[in-house]
Motif scaffolding. Structure first.
Motif, PDB file in Angstrom:
ATOM      1  N   TRP A 183       0.868  -1.057   0.107  1.00 48.07           N
ATOM      2  CA  TRP A 183      -0.026  -0.053  -0.085  1.00 48.07           C
ATOM      3  C   TRP A 183       0.364   1.159  -0.189  1.00 48.07           C
ATOM      4  CZ3 TRP A 183      -5.138   0.948  -0.941  1.00 48.07           C
ATOM      5  CH2 TRP A 183      -5.513   1.723  -0.632  1.00 48.07           C
ATOM      6  N   LYS A 184       0.325   1.940  -0.545  1.00 46.07           N
ATOM      7  CA  LYS A 184       1.685   3.383  -1.263  1.00 46.07           C
ATOM      8  C   LYS A 184       0.511   4.261  -0.357  1.00 46.07           C
ATOM      9  CE  LYS A 184       3.489   1.422  -5.196  1.00 46.07           C
ATOM     10  NZ  LYS A 184       4.141   1.911  -6.143  1.00 46.07           N
ATOM     11  N   LYS A 185       1.974   5.220   0.327  1.00 47.96           N
ATOM     12  CA  LYS A 185       0.701   6.520   0.732  1.00 47.96           C
ATOM     13  C   LYS A 185      -0.289   7.518  -0.252  1.00 47.96           C
ATOM     14  CE  LYS A 185       5.008   8.820   2.556  1.00 47.96           C
ATOM     15  NZ  LYS A 185       5.341   9.122   4.385  1.00 47.96           N
ATOM     16  N   LYS A 187       1.518  10.634  -2.087  1.00 45.00           N
ATOM     17  CA  LYS A 187       2.528  11.836  -2.123  1.00 45.00           C
ATOM     18  C   LYS A 187       1.666  13.324  -1.879  1.00 45.00           C
ATOM     19  CE  LYS A 187       5.336   8.214  -4.366  1.00 45.00           C
ATOM     20  NZ  LYS A 187       5.800   8.131  -5.737  1.00 45.00           N
ATOM     21  N   GLU A 188       0.912  13.645  -2.829  1.00 44.44           N
ATOM     22  CA  GLU A 188       0.516  15.257  -2.735  1.00 44.44           C
ATOM     23  C   GLU A 188      -1.247  14.708  -3.158  1.00 44.44           C
ATOM     24  OE1 GLU A 188       1.124  16.053  -7.625  1.00 44.44           O
ATOM     25  OE2 GLU A 188       2.702  16.062  -6.156  1.00 44.44           O
ATOM     26  N   GLU A 189      -1.771  16.136  -2.557  1.00 45.81           N
ATOM     27  CA  GLU A 189      -3.419  16.405  -2.031  1.00 45.81           C
ATOM     28  C   GLU A 189      -4.154  16.110  -3.999  1.00 45.81           C
ATOM     29  OE1 GLU A 189      -6.058  16.845  -0.313  1.00 45.81           O
ATOM     30  OE2 GLU A 189      -4.245  16.723   1.010  1.00 45.81           O
ATOM     31  N   SER A 190      -3.393  15.887  -4.915  1.00 45.22           N
ATOM     32  CA  SER A 190      -4.079  16.255  -5.795  1.00 45.22           C
ATOM     33  C   SER A 190      -3.827  14.657  -6.487  1.00 45.22           C
ATOM     34  CB  SER A 190      -3.299  16.625  -7.279  1.00 45.22           C
ATOM     35  OG  SER A 190      -2.180  16.726  -7.431  1.00 45.22           O
ATOM     36  N   GLU A 191      -3.150  13.528  -6.250  1.00 52.37           N
ATOM     37  CA  GLU A 191      -2.633  12.430  -6.370  1.00 52.37           C
ATOM     38  C   GLU A 191      -4.273  11.605  -5.712  1.00 52.37           C
ATOM     39  OE1 GLU A 191       1.262  10.230  -6.100  1.00 52.37           O
ATOM     40  OE2 GLU A 191       0.055   8.663  -4.133  1.00 52.37           O
ATOM     41  N   PRO A 192      -4.777  10.729  -6.718  1.00 54.38           N
ATOM     42  CA  PRO A 192      -5.447   9.709  -6.894  1.00 54.38           C
ATOM     43  C   PRO A 192      -5.294   8.599  -6.037  1.00 54.38           C
ATOM     44  CG  PRO A 192      -4.794   8.948  -8.993  1.00 54.38           C
ATOM     45  CD  PRO A 192      -4.032  10.038  -8.109  1.00 54.38           C
ATOM     46  N   ALA A 193      -6.798   9.095  -4.241  1.00 54.94           N
ATOM     47  CA  ALA A 193      -5.993   8.383  -4.012  1.00 54.94           C
ATOM     48  C   ALA A 193      -7.099   7.575  -2.828  1.00 54.94           C
ATOM     49  CB  ALA A 193      -5.116   8.773  -1.571  1.00 54.94           C
ATOM     50  N   TRP A 194      -7.009   6.457  -2.101  1.00 54.41           N
ATOM     51  CA  TRP A 194      -8.728   5.880  -1.545  1.00 54.41           C
ATOM     52  C   TRP A 194      -8.707   6.386   0.276  1.00 54.41           C
ATOM     53  CZ3 TRP A 194      -6.838   4.816  -5.955  1.00 54.41           C
ATOM     54  CH2 TRP A 194      -7.485   5.152  -7.083  1.00 54.41           C
ATOM     55  N   LYS A 195      -9.494   5.971   1.338  1.00 50.23           N
ATOM     56  CA  LYS A 195      -9.445   5.735   2.598  1.00 50.23           C
ATOM     57  C   LYS A 195      -8.727   4.287   3.254  1.00 50.23           C
ATOM     58  CE  LYS A 195     -11.761   7.315   6.450  1.00 50.23           C
ATOM     59  NZ  LYS A 195     -13.466   7.814   7.648  1.00 50.23           N
ATOM     60  N   SER A 196      -7.994   4.284   3.997  1.00 46.58           N
ATOM     61  CA  SER A 196      -7.263   3.266   4.582  1.00 46.58           C
ATOM     62  C   SER A 196      -6.850   3.049   5.683  1.00 46.58           C
ATOM     63  CB  SER A 196      -6.129   2.709   3.534  1.00 46.58           C
ATOM     64  OG  SER A 196      -5.146   3.222   3.801  1.00 46.58           O
ATOM     65  N   PRO A 197      -6.624   2.011   6.634  1.00 46.11           N
ATOM     66  CA  PRO A 197      -6.045   2.055   8.063  1.00 46.11           C
ATOM     67  C   PRO A 197      -5.055   2.994   8.884  1.00 46.11           C
ATOM     68  CG  PRO A 197      -7.521  -0.036   7.088  1.00 46.11           C
ATOM     69  CD  PRO A 197      -7.196   0.449   6.491  1.00 46.11           C
ATOM     70  N   TRP A 198      -4.381   2.779   6.976  1.00 49.28           N
ATOM     71  CA  TRP A 198      -2.737   3.147   7.684  1.00 49.28           C
ATOM     72  C   TRP A 198      -3.066   5.319   6.407  1.00 49.28           C
ATOM     73  CZ3 TRP A 198      -4.470  -0.872   3.849  1.00 49.28           C
ATOM     74  CH2 TRP A 198      -4.127  -2.176   4.994  1.00 49.28           C
ATOM     75  N   GLY A 199      -4.334   5.978   5.896  1.00 50.40           N
ATOM     76  CA  GLY A 199      -3.979   6.478   5.581  1.00 50.40           C
ATOM     77  C   GLY A 199      -3.911   6.761   4.473  1.00 50.40           C
ATOM     78  N   MET A 200      -5.012   7.485   3.599  1.00 48.30           N
ATOM     79  CA  MET A 200      -5.485   7.744   1.903  1.00 48.30           C
ATOM     80  C   MET A 200      -3.826   7.241   1.616  1.00 48.30           C
ATOM     81  SD  MET A 200      -8.438   8.843   2.070  1.00 48.30           S
ATOM     82  CE  MET A 200      -8.773   9.804   0.035  1.00 48.30           C
ATOM     83  N   GLY A 201      -4.439   6.457   0.309  1.00 42.26           N
ATOM     84  CA  GLY A 201      -3.169   5.919  -0.492  1.00 42.26           C
ATOM     85  C   GLY A 201      -3.811   5.509  -0.881  1.00 42.26           C
ATOM     86  N   ARG A 202      -2.853   4.226  -2.374  1.00 41.55           N
ATOM     87  CA  ARG A 202      -3.170   3.325  -3.266  1.00 41.55           C
ATOM     88  C   ARG A 202      -2.928   2.287  -3.141  1.00 41.55           C
ATOM     89  NH1 ARG A 202      -0.189   3.407  -7.025  1.00 41.55           N
ATOM     90  NH2 ARG A 202       1.869   5.744  -6.909  1.00 41.55           N
ATOM     91  N   PRO A 203      -3.641   1.206  -3.478  1.00 41.34           N
ATOM     92  CA  PRO A 203      -2.264  -0.207  -3.219  1.00 41.34           C
ATOM     93  C   PRO A 203      -0.943  -0.335  -4.879  1.00 41.34           C
ATOM     94  CG  PRO A 203      -4.764  -0.260  -5.261  1.00 41.34           C
ATOM     95  CD  PRO A 203      -4.962   0.737  -4.725  1.00 41.34           C
ATOM     96  N   GLY A 204      -0.875  -1.213  -4.663  1.00 35.90           N
ATOM     97  CA  GLY A 204       0.992  -1.481  -4.816  1.00 35.90           C
ATOM     98  C   GLY A 204      -0.007  -2.304  -6.206  1.00 35.90           C
ATOM     99  N   TRP A 205       1.048  -2.743  -7.407  1.00 35.68           N
ATOM    100  CA  TRP A 205       1.279  -3.138  -7.928  1.00 35.68           C
ATOM    101  C   TRP A 205       0.995  -4.922  -8.286  1.00 35.68           C
ATOM    102  CZ3 TRP A 205       5.658  -4.983 -12.199  1.00 35.68           C
ATOM    103  CH2 TRP A 205       4.707  -6.045 -13.216  1.00 35.68           C
ATOM    104  N   HIS A 206       2.012  -5.403  -7.555  1.00 33.36           N
ATOM    105  CA  HIS A 206       1.583  -6.822  -7.023  1.00 33.36           C
ATOM    106  C   HIS A 206       0.430  -6.946  -6.518  1.00 33.36           C
ATOM    107  CE1 HIS A 206       5.588  -6.129  -8.064  1.00 33.36           C
ATOM    108  NE2 HIS A 206       6.027  -5.967  -7.317  1.00 33.36           N
ATOM    109  N   LEU A 207       0.356  -6.207  -5.750  1.00 29.30           N
ATOM    110  CA  LEU A 207      -0.971  -6.666  -4.262  1.00 29.30           C
ATOM    111  C   LEU A 207      -2.108  -6.933  -5.560  1.00 29.30           C
ATOM    112  CD1 LEU A 207      -2.574  -6.935  -1.922  1.00 29.30           C
ATOM    113  CD2 LEU A 207      -3.138  -4.069  -1.427  1.00 29.30           C
ATOM    114  N   GLU A 208      -2.450  -6.056  -6.498  1.00 32.10           N
ATOM    115  CA  GLU A 208      -3.289  -5.570  -7.828  1.00 32.10           C
ATOM    116  C   GLU A 208      -4.261  -6.841  -7.983  1.00 32.10           C
ATOM    117  OE1 GLU A 208      -3.439  -0.861  -8.619  1.00 32.10           O
ATOM    118  OE2 GLU A 208      -3.176  -2.870 -10.093  1.00 32.10           O
ATOM    119  N   CYS A 209      -3.159  -8.282  -8.803  1.00 32.27           N
ATOM    120  CA  CYS A 209      -3.417  -8.978  -9.175  1.00 32.27           C
ATOM    121  C   CYS A 209      -3.817 -10.320  -8.197  1.00 32.27           C
ATOM    122  CB  CYS A 209      -2.054  -9.026 -10.391  1.00 32.27           C
ATOM    123  SG  CYS A 209      -1.728  -8.995 -11.591  1.00 32.27           S
TER     124      CYS A 209
END
Length: 466
Positions: A183-185, A187-209
């Motif tokens: 999971w990647k936090k 980096k800046e406010e304009s970056e697409p992100a989703w709410k998670s237990p670790w804060g706003m961020g998005r998934p890593g590539w390997h996790l997705e598949c």
């Protein structure tokens, strides 16, 4: 049927998890650009694998994902000052256009998008964290590589050697150099992100598949496939995180296609010798590209050149001409006997085809069998042949070519005619309803497909312009 399992480095008899059913997951494209000929190889190879399983009577569940959130997508959206969804929408549409021209079987394909499985991805990471296998560093969550069992078993890479060869920055927040991001936090406010237990961020590539395959096909799948360049680190990391969470095998068989060379040099963006399908189709029908990709065994490198493509085009036309001759003979043929010796020759050609395909998807030898069938027809069949033997030859040609995904020109023409007529009717209805915006939208969409409409007193006519 035997397939070469990258995990064991040998051909193995294919035994499905559930009798009569096969689950296949193929890593799809990151949709930030048009696909190139290298992307097309796994598409064509594993679509053909799917078709052959269906030919053998299996019920196939075929999944090929779209990675629609990634650094490259974010970077491109930022550069073009548009929403990242506009980028992914554009290139998914382009992919589907290319796949249609490659005769990819889209009707039976499941295309999950990473952004549709965010909640499942968060739950997956949380599960690893709860087991002490993932750790959070200020919003970035990493997989602890030392907790993985048999890491490197797919690519045959040794962790110690990898660690020694990896440069670790002094400020690195990872416990180990080979730890990878789950999971990647943001980096800046304009970056697409989703709410998670670790804060706003998005998934890593390997996790997705891992999550998409698990959600659709289950914790253990029959076949996981892709290009050999994905063996490490992508597929290796998928195995590590999935098997660490579920304590069971992630996939029973791993299949990887080899790479493409251009004029006998490795294809790469750095060398500038890679070709987009959109450019290739200006000169060659993409069915020719499909036929070329199947002309060499999928685990061997394949060379792209003008000479090779022209020879492939000529070879495909030879098969089309053989089919045309059979159709013409059948139209005038009279009922008679199914000559036993000729019928047996056809059966032997089918057997040769199946033997080739059963031997780790040897499409090169399978194509030879198709050529043998055309040679048989040209040598043995004429206007004096019975309707029965001509019909059997034509039906066999259609059956074998369908497995390879070729000889679809007439079928696609018929489908196109039906689609265009349907669109013309919708446009006419829209104009009657004075919905001129919709009418213009339909006209523009058809124009993008190379279909030009012309309004006449007799009605709407159309023509192909590309």
């Amino acid at each position: 049927m035997k397939v070469y399992n990258t995990l064991t480095r040998k051909k193995e008899e294919f035994v499905p998890i559930e009798k009569g059913k096969v689950g296949i997951y193929v890593c799809g494209p990151t949709v930030y650009n048009y696909i190139h000929v290298g992307n097309a190889r796994p598409m064509v190879v594993f679509d053909t694998l799917r078709r052959y399983f269906q030919y053998k009577g299996y019920e196939v569940k075929y999944v090929s994902n779209f990675t629609d959130i990634d650094d490259k997508i974010i970077e491109k959206a930022k550069k073009e000052s548009i929403d990242f969804k506009e980028i992914t929408k554009k290139y998914i549409a382009a992919y589907l256009d290319n796949s249609n021209e490659l005769n990819f079987d889209e009707k039976d394909t499941i295309h999950p998008r990473a952004t549709e499985y965010i909640e499942e991805m968060i739950a997956f990471v949380k599960g690893l964290e709860d087991k002490g296998i993932a750790y959070n560093v200020d919003g970035d969550v990493y997989f602890d590589i030392t907790k993985a069992k048999d890491y490197g078993k797919l690519s045959r890479k040794n962790i110690e050697e990898l660690q020694a060869g990896k440069r670790i920055e002094v400020s690195s927040e990872k416990k180990n150099a080979m730890d990878f991001a789950l999971w990647k936090k943001r980096k800046e406010e304009s970056e697409p992100a989703w709410k998670s237990p670790w804060g706003m961020g998005r998934p890593g590539w390997h996790l997705e598949c891992s999550v998409m395959s698990q959600s659709i096909l289950g914790d253990t799948i029959d076949i996981h496939a892709g290009g050999e360049d994905l063996q490490f680190p992508h597929h290796e990391n998928e195995i590590a995180q999935s098997e660490s969470l579920h304590d069971k095998d992630f996939a029973n068989y791993w299949m990887h296609n080899s790479m493409i060379t251009v004029d006998n040099e490795k294809m790469s963006k750095s060398k500038g010798n890679f070709f987009l399908l959109n450019d290739i189709r200006e000169e060659y029908d993409l069915e020719v590209v499909r036929f070329w990709l199947l002309s060499v065994h999928y685990r061997k490198p394949i060379n792209f050149s003008q000479e090779v493509m022209q020879a492939t085009k000529n070879g495909l036309e030879r098969i089309y001409n053989g089919k045309k001759k059979l159709i013409e003979l059948l139209a005038n043929a009279k009922t008679g006997e199914l000559e036993g010796n000729l019928s047996e020759e056809i059966d032997q050609i089918v057997k040769n085809f199946e033997v080739a395909m059963d031997d780790d998807l040897n499409t090169a030898d399978a194509i030879t069998a198709v050529y043998d069938l055309i040679k048989f027809a040209n040598t043995n069949l004429d206007e004096n042949s019975s309707k029965e033997i001509i019909e059997k030859t034509l039906n066999t040609l259609n059956k074998l070519s369908d497995v390879l995904g070729i000889l679809k020109r007439e079928e696609k023409e018929e489908n196109l005619d039906e689609y265009v007529e349907k669109m013309i009717q919708e446009r006419t209805d829209a104009r009657k309803a004075k919905d001129f915006a919709k009418a213009d939208e339909i006209r523009d969409k058809l124009l993008e497909m190379g279909i030009k409409l012309k309004d006449t007193r007799q009605g709407v006519t159309w023509e192909k312009i590309k």
